[in-house]
Design a protein around this motif. Structure first.
Motif, PDB file in Angstrom:
ATOM      1  N   TYR A 264       0.534  -1.383   0.263  1.00  0.00           N
ATOM      2  CA  TYR A 264      -0.100   0.189   0.072  1.00  0.00           C
ATOM      3  C   TYR A 264       0.966   1.506  -0.641  1.00  0.00           C
ATOM      4  O   TYR A 264       1.680   1.445   1.383  1.00  0.00           O
ATOM      5  N   ALA A 265       1.256   2.229  -0.730  1.00  0.00           N
ATOM      6  CA  ALA A 265       1.665   2.979  -1.080  1.00  0.00           C
ATOM      7  C   ALA A 265       1.128   4.321  -0.600  1.00  0.00           C
ATOM      8  O   ALA A 265       0.099   5.123  -1.439  1.00  0.00           O
ATOM      9  N   TYR A 266       1.206   5.023   0.651  1.00  0.00           N
ATOM     10  CA  TYR A 266       0.585   6.217   0.891  1.00  0.00           C
ATOM     11  C   TYR A 266       1.522   7.304   0.821  1.00  0.00           C
ATOM     12  O   TYR A 266       2.388   7.925   0.638  1.00  0.00           O
ATOM     13  N   GLN A 267       0.356   8.530  -0.145  1.00  0.00           N
ATOM     14  CA  GLN A 267       1.260   9.464  -0.051  1.00  0.00           C
ATOM     15  C   GLN A 267       0.057  10.691   0.036  1.00  0.00           C
ATOM     16  O   GLN A 267      -1.079  10.310  -0.691  1.00  0.00           O
ATOM     17  N   PRO A 268       0.314  11.284   1.281  1.00  0.00           N
ATOM     18  CA  PRO A 268      -0.574  11.902   1.780  1.00  0.00           C
ATOM     19  C   PRO A 268      -1.875  13.532   0.728  1.00  0.00           C
ATOM     20  O   PRO A 268      -0.708  13.647  -0.128  1.00  0.00           O
ATOM     21  N   ALA A 269      -2.208  13.370   0.829  1.00  0.00           N
ATOM     22  CA  ALA A 269      -3.442  14.508   0.325  1.00  0.00           C
ATOM     23  C   ALA A 269      -2.697  15.777  -0.009  1.00  0.00           C
ATOM     24  O   ALA A 269      -2.186  16.478  -1.086  1.00  0.00           O
ATOM     25  N   GLU A 270      -1.657  16.082   1.115  1.00  0.00           N
ATOM     26  CA  GLU A 270      -1.642  17.038   1.462  1.00  0.00           C
ATOM     27  C   GLU A 270      -0.139  17.472   0.743  1.00  0.00           C
ATOM     28  O   GLU A 270       0.299  18.658   0.225  1.00  0.00           O
ATOM     29  N   PHE A 271       1.134  16.287   0.176  1.00  0.00           N
ATOM     30  CA  PHE A 271       1.943  16.693  -0.278  1.00  0.00           C
ATOM     31  C   PHE A 271       1.284  16.442  -1.892  1.00  0.00           C
ATOM     32  O   PHE A 271       1.888  17.123  -2.949  1.00  0.00           O
ATOM     33  N   VAL A 272       0.526  15.588  -2.134  1.00  0.00           N
ATOM     34  CA  VAL A 272      -0.083  15.661  -4.083  1.00  0.00           C
ATOM     35  C   VAL A 272      -0.376  17.586  -3.977  1.00  0.00           C
ATOM     36  O   VAL A 272      -0.402  18.097  -5.502  1.00  0.00           O
ATOM     37  N   GLY A 273      -1.168  18.110  -3.073  1.00  0.00           N
ATOM     38  CA  GLY A 273      -1.754  19.003  -2.862  1.00  0.00           C
ATOM     39  C   GLY A 273      -0.552  20.822  -3.348  1.00  0.00           C
ATOM     40  O   GLY A 273      -0.431  22.179  -3.667  1.00  0.00           O
ATOM     41  N   PHE A 274       0.082  20.277  -2.136  1.00  0.00           N
ATOM     42  CA  PHE A 274       1.647  20.843  -2.826  1.00  0.00           C
ATOM     43  C   PHE A 274       2.645  20.687  -3.740  1.00  0.00           C
ATOM     44  O   PHE A 274       2.897  21.788  -4.317  1.00  0.00           O
ATOM     45  N   SER A 275       2.809  19.747  -4.563  1.00  0.00           N
ATOM     46  CA  SER A 275       3.608  19.387  -5.588  1.00  0.00           C
ATOM     47  C   SER A 275       2.559  18.626  -6.747  1.00  0.00           C
ATOM     48  O   SER A 275       2.463  17.279  -6.117  1.00  0.00           O
ATOM     49  N   ALA A 276       2.041  18.363  -8.036  1.00  0.00           N
ATOM     50  CA  ALA A 276       1.618  18.121  -8.256  1.00  0.00           C
ATOM     51  C   ALA A 276       3.071  15.885  -8.896  1.00  0.00           C
ATOM     52  O   ALA A 276       2.054  15.565  -9.085  1.00  0.00           O
ATOM     53  N   ASP A 277       3.769  16.369  -8.699  1.00  0.00           N
ATOM     54  CA  ASP A 277       4.483  15.519  -8.724  1.00  0.00           C
ATOM     55  C   ASP A 277       4.292  13.983  -8.491  1.00  0.00           C
ATOM     56  O   ASP A 277       4.542  12.683  -8.219  1.00  0.00           O
ATOM     57  N   TYR A 278       3.928  14.594  -6.226  1.00  0.00           N
ATOM     58  CA  TYR A 278       4.081  12.929  -5.849  1.00  0.00           C
ATOM     59  C   TYR A 278       2.121  13.068  -6.206  1.00  0.00           C
ATOM     60  O   TYR A 278       2.169  11.271  -6.211  1.00  0.00           O
ATOM     61  N   GLY A 279       1.603  13.575  -6.908  1.00  0.00           N
ATOM     62  CA  GLY A 279      -0.022  12.721  -7.330  1.00  0.00           C
ATOM     63  C   GLY A 279       0.234  11.563  -8.422  1.00  0.00           C
ATOM     64  O   GLY A 279      -0.347  11.045  -8.527  1.00  0.00           O
ATOM     65  N   LYS A 280       1.482  11.628  -9.239  1.00  0.00           N
ATOM     66  CA  LYS A 280       2.336  11.644 -10.170  1.00  0.00           C
ATOM     67  C   LYS A 280       2.501  10.491  -9.849  1.00  0.00           C
ATOM     68  O   LYS A 280       2.139   9.105 -10.419  1.00  0.00           O
ATOM     69  N   ALA A 281       3.552  10.339  -9.320  1.00  0.00           N
ATOM     70  CA  ALA A 281       4.517   8.959  -8.587  1.00  0.00           C
ATOM     71  C   ALA A 281       3.385   8.474  -8.223  1.00  0.00           C
ATOM     72  O   ALA A 281       3.593   7.400  -8.526  1.00  0.00           O
ATOM     73  N   LEU A 282       2.992   8.997  -7.461  1.00  0.00           N
ATOM     74  CA  LEU A 282       1.172   7.786  -6.816  1.00  0.00           C
ATOM     75  C   LEU A 282       0.635   6.856  -7.777  1.00  0.00           C
ATOM     76  O   LEU A 282       0.809   5.799  -7.954  1.00  0.00           O
ATOM     77  N   LYS A 283       0.467   7.643  -8.746  1.00  0.00           N
ATOM     78  CA  LYS A 283      -0.861   7.481 -10.295  1.00  0.00           C
ATOM     79  C   LYS A 283       0.600   5.463 -11.072  1.00  0.00           C
ATOM     80  O   LYS A 283       0.064   4.741 -10.299  1.00  0.00           O
ATOM     81  N   ASP A 284       1.646   7.128 -10.987  1.00  0.00           N
ATOM     82  CA  ASP A 284       2.393   6.117 -11.823  1.00  0.00           C
ATOM     83  C   ASP A 284       2.646   4.563 -12.004  1.00  0.00           C
ATOM     84  O   ASP A 284       2.813   3.430 -12.207  1.00  0.00           O
ATOM     85  N   VAL A 285       3.315   4.338 -10.034  1.00  0.00           N
ATOM     86  CA  VAL A 285       4.044   3.378  -9.571  1.00  0.00           C
ATOM     87  C   VAL A 285       2.208   1.948  -9.297  1.00  0.00           C
ATOM     88  O   VAL A 285       2.767   1.114  -9.758  1.00  0.00           O
ATOM     89  N   ALA A 286       1.525   2.936  -9.242  1.00  0.00           N
ATOM     90  CA  ALA A 286       0.492   1.778  -8.933  1.00  0.00           C
ATOM     91  C   ALA A 286      -0.134   1.122  -9.990  1.00  0.00           C
ATOM     92  O   ALA A 286      -0.604  -0.009 -10.354  1.00  0.00           O
TER      93      ALA A 286
END
Length: 249
Positions: free
Chosen positions: A90-112
């Motif tokens: 389970y790869a957890y990326q806090p929503a606050e991090f994704v809000g700070f930088s879209a790169d965090y959201g992309k990393a979560l999506k790509d790895v999953a």
């Protein structure tokens, strides 16, 4: 293209003997050798020592694990191979991090998307709800982030409580972070992105965990502990502590 576990299994067979001789189990050696790992990741292995670090956690094939605050997914990719097709990450990326930088959201999506045994988790810290029955919760260089000023003062306490609830009895909580000067507590988290090892021990033990072991494998005595970890003079060369906690049986 998604990595196949058949390839990982073949690598494990070929490398089992030297892996055991070196003290790093074959499941971890195979994960490190996976051709699906980006070159940018493998280039960091010498400094991050992922084989020795994951061996220290005791992660096994079939385990159910959380990569807590997964960042770019460096350890998520390795953990996926280490637990194999019968395990889950389970790869957890806090929503606050994704809000700070879209790169965090992309990393979560790509790895999953690339790894069939990885499930993305993207709740805010305050809404974190981990699956039950976990064998390992693993967080590297990010524990201090729960003490950044934008987050509520009780963020770390609530996250630690959720981890304790979700781990199996006997499960492991592994914390790696940049060391601050002794006696500074949580104050350096926001300014230097460091934290006092004593503060981490106190907080995690307050949640019910027992400190089982700590390792010096990422120690760097030359680090003055006074520079921000992103400062070019110290980046990639910080003194890091490794704490292995266990939920009592």
């Amino acid at each position: 293209m998604k990595p196949t576990f058949a390839i990982l299994a073949a690598i494990a067979t070929l490398t089992a003997a030297p892996a055991l001789a070196a003290g790093v189990p074959a499941n971890i050696t195979a994960a490190l050798a996976a051709p699906s790992r980006p070159a940018a990741d493998t280039a960091r292995d010498a400094a991050r020592k992922p084989g020795d670090l994951l061996a220290f956690t005791g992660v096994k094939t079939g385990d159910k694990v959380v990569d807590l605050i997964m960042g770019g997914g460096y350890f998520t990719r390795i953990l996926s191979g280490a637990v194999g097709p019968t395990g889950h990450v389970y790869a957890y990326q806090p929503a606050e991090f994704v809000g700070f930088s879209a790169d965090y959201g992309k990393a979560l999506k790509d790895v999953a998307a690339a790894y069939p045994n990885v499930t993305p988790l993207g709740a805010a810290f305050s809404a974190l709800d981990l699956p039950d029955g976990l064998d390992l919760v693993f967080t590297v260089q990010n524990y201090h982030d729960m003490h950044l000023k934008p987050f509520a003062a009780d963020t770390a306490a609530k996250v630690n409580a959720e981890i304790f609830k979700s781990l199996k009895k006997g499960g492991v909580y592994l914390v790696v972070d940049h060391a601050a000067l002794p006696g500074t507590g949580i104050a350096p988290a926001d300014t230097l992105h460091r934290i006092d090892i004593a503060a981490v021990k106190s907080e995690v033990e307050a949640a019910g965990f027992k400190l089982e072991a700590q390792s010096p494998m990422l120690a760097a005595p030359a680090d003055p502990h006074t520079a921000n970890v992103f400062d070019p003079s110290i980046r990639g060369k910080t003194d890091q502590f490794i704490l292995k906690f266990r939920k009592p049986k």
